[in-house]
Design a protein around this motif. Structure first.
Motif, PDB file in Angstrom:
ATOM      1  N   LEU A 216       3.711  13.206  42.283  1.00 15.55           N
ATOM      2  CA  LEU A 216       3.109  13.715  41.074  1.00 15.55           C
ATOM      3  C   LEU A 216       1.851  14.501  41.422  1.00 15.55           C
ATOM      4  CD1 LEU A 216       3.288  10.623  38.713  1.00 15.55           C
ATOM      5  CD2 LEU A 216       4.595  12.692  38.500  1.00 15.55           C
ATOM      6  N   PHE A 217       1.636  15.587  40.692  1.00 16.35           N
ATOM      7  CA  PHE A 217       0.446  16.394  40.906  1.00 16.35           C
ATOM      8  C   PHE A 217       0.156  17.202  39.644  1.00 16.35           C
ATOM      9  CE2 PHE A 217       4.152  18.661  42.306  1.00 16.35           C
ATOM     10  CZ  PHE A 217       3.988  19.951  41.824  1.00 16.35           C
ATOM     11  N   PRO A 218      -1.150  17.473  39.378  1.00 13.68           N
ATOM     12  CA  PRO A 218      -1.511  18.279  38.198  1.00 13.68           C
ATOM     13  C   PRO A 218      -1.487  19.769  38.532  1.00 13.68           C
ATOM     14  CG  PRO A 218      -3.483  17.412  39.206  1.00 13.68           C
ATOM     15  CD  PRO A 218      -2.317  16.883  40.008  1.00 13.68           C
TER      16      PRO A 218
ATOM     17  N   VAL B 170      -2.621  21.836  31.170  1.00 11.67           N
ATOM     18  CA  VAL B 170      -2.529  21.101  32.422  1.00 11.67           C
ATOM     19  C   VAL B 170      -1.231  20.317  32.378  1.00 11.67           C
ATOM     20  CG1 VAL B 170      -3.551  19.303  33.854  1.00 11.67           C
ATOM     21  CG2 VAL B 170      -5.024  20.895  32.622  1.00 11.67           C
ATOM     22  N   GLN B 171      -0.420  20.481  33.404  1.00  7.09           N
ATOM     23  CA  GLN B 171       0.855  19.771  33.472  1.00  7.09           C
ATOM     24  C   GLN B 171       0.839  18.809  34.653  1.00  7.09           C
ATOM     25  OE1 GLN B 171       3.890  22.781  33.759  1.00  7.09           O
ATOM     26  NE2 GLN B 171       3.499  23.552  31.700  1.00  7.09           N
ATOM     27  N   VAL B 172       1.349  17.608  34.427  1.00  4.22           N
ATOM     28  CA  VAL B 172       1.566  16.663  35.512  1.00  4.22           C
ATOM     29  C   VAL B 172       3.025  16.827  35.902  1.00  4.22           C
ATOM     30  CG1 VAL B 172       1.603  14.239  36.195  1.00  4.22           C
ATOM     31  CG2 VAL B 172      -0.200  15.086  34.671  1.00  4.22           C
ATOM     32  N   ARG B 173       3.241  17.231  37.134  1.00  4.65           N
ATOM     33  CA  ARG B 173       4.599  17.533  37.584  1.00  4.65           C
ATOM     34  C   ARG B 173       5.050  16.607  38.690  1.00  4.65           C
ATOM     35  NH1 ARG B 173       4.509  24.100  38.088  1.00  4.65           N
ATOM     36  NH2 ARG B 173       4.124  24.533  35.883  1.00  4.65           N
TER      37      ARG B 173
ATOM     38  N   GLU C 278       9.678  19.363  37.777  1.00  4.35           N
ATOM     39  CA  GLU C 278       9.807  18.792  36.431  1.00  4.35           C
ATOM     40  C   GLU C 278       8.440  18.391  35.871  1.00  4.35           C
ATOM     41  OE1 GLU C 278      11.851  14.872  34.502  1.00  4.35           O
ATOM     42  OE2 GLU C 278      12.968  15.966  36.036  1.00  4.35           O
ATOM     43  N   THR C 279       8.161  18.779  34.614  1.00  6.43           N
ATOM     44  CA  THR C 279       6.919  18.419  33.940  1.00  6.43           C
ATOM     45  C   THR C 279       7.064  17.036  33.320  1.00  6.43           C
ATOM     46  OG1 THR C 279       6.380  20.727  33.477  1.00  6.43           O
ATOM     47  CG2 THR C 279       5.295  19.064  32.119  1.00  6.43           C
TER      48      THR C 279
END
Length: 144
Positions: A1-3, A12-15, A19-20
């Protein structure tokens, strides 16, 4: 996981891979709204512009906080600053400490970054305002 900050949108998406997993919209034009991103207890936490988000839940809302900032692990327990109304307090290990300040300096850039809170495994140092006077405060944990 990374922003990931989507340019021009303020989102801001955590992916996880492509995939978001979660999306949070900040003010458009924010240069770097993410102040921290951590893996913790099998999940994740992200600090974005005074909001603390844990596994997709905004903790400000559930705790009635106007602002949350400075989340870190201190002696293995969560530590953070919170603002409710006119006062800034401190939470450690799920308990509010009996300390209150008018302000805690944070978010400073460049040379002013020297005044931001700093942490190590067992202590936190910060500048706090009380009754019009700035103090340098040290909070530490004695390891049991």
């Amino acid at each position: 996981l990374f922003p990931v900050l989507e340019p021009g949108t303020g989102q801001v998406q955590v992916r996880k891979g492509e995939e978001t997993e979660y999306a949070y919209t900040t003010l458009p034009g924010a240069s770097n709204p993410v102040q921290g991103f951590w893996a913790w207890q099998g999940g994740w936490l992200m600090e974005v512009d005074g909001f603390l988000i844990q596994d997709g839940q905004i903790l400000n809302e559930s705790g009635g906080y106007d602002e949350l900032f400075g989340w870190r692990l201190l002696n293995g327990q969560p530590f953070y600053f919170f603002r409710r109304g006119e006062w800034v307090g401190i939470s450690y290990a799920g308990q509010a400490l009996p300390l209150a300040y008018e302000d805690v300096y944070h978010g400073g850039c460049c040379g002013y970054g020297l005044f931001n809170p700093w942490w190590n495994e067992r202590s936190v140092g910060f500048f706090a305002l009380r009754e019009g006077q700035w103090y340098h405060v040290m909070v530490g944990v004695v390891k049991e």
